[in-house]
Write a protein that holds these residues in place. Structure first.
Motif: not given
Length: 84
Positions: A3-9
């Motif tokens: 899961i990419p960082d932007y999605a986690r954020t």
């Protein structure tokens, strides 16, 4: 699949908004099709005004038909169902 960082954020922001009672469901129009969409938004304030940040819309119809789950045996793959 990682899961990419932007999605986690964005997900963490959505969780905070929900726990703070700052989550809204808004009826909007899809920019491309002009169809109604029901959009999950975080609610904030800026200069005394409400700000609604859209995070995604609720699935129309059966959401199980819209997505393929990750394959536990293949970290970069999805479980594909046979086309009928």
């Amino acid at each position: 699949m990682a899961i990419p960082d932007y999605a986690r954020t964005n997900f963490n922001t959505l969780l905070r908004a929900a726990s703070d009672g700052n989550l809204a469901l808004m009826e909007c129009l899809d920019a491309a099709t002009r169809e109604p969409r029901y959009v999950l938004c975080a609610v904030g304030r800026s200069d005394g005004e409400f700000v609604f940040t859209p995070f995604g819309h609720l699935s129309d119809g059966n959401p199980y038909d819209a997505y393929l789950p990750p394959d536990p045996d293949d970290p970069i793959g999805a479980i594909a169902s046979p086309m009928t």
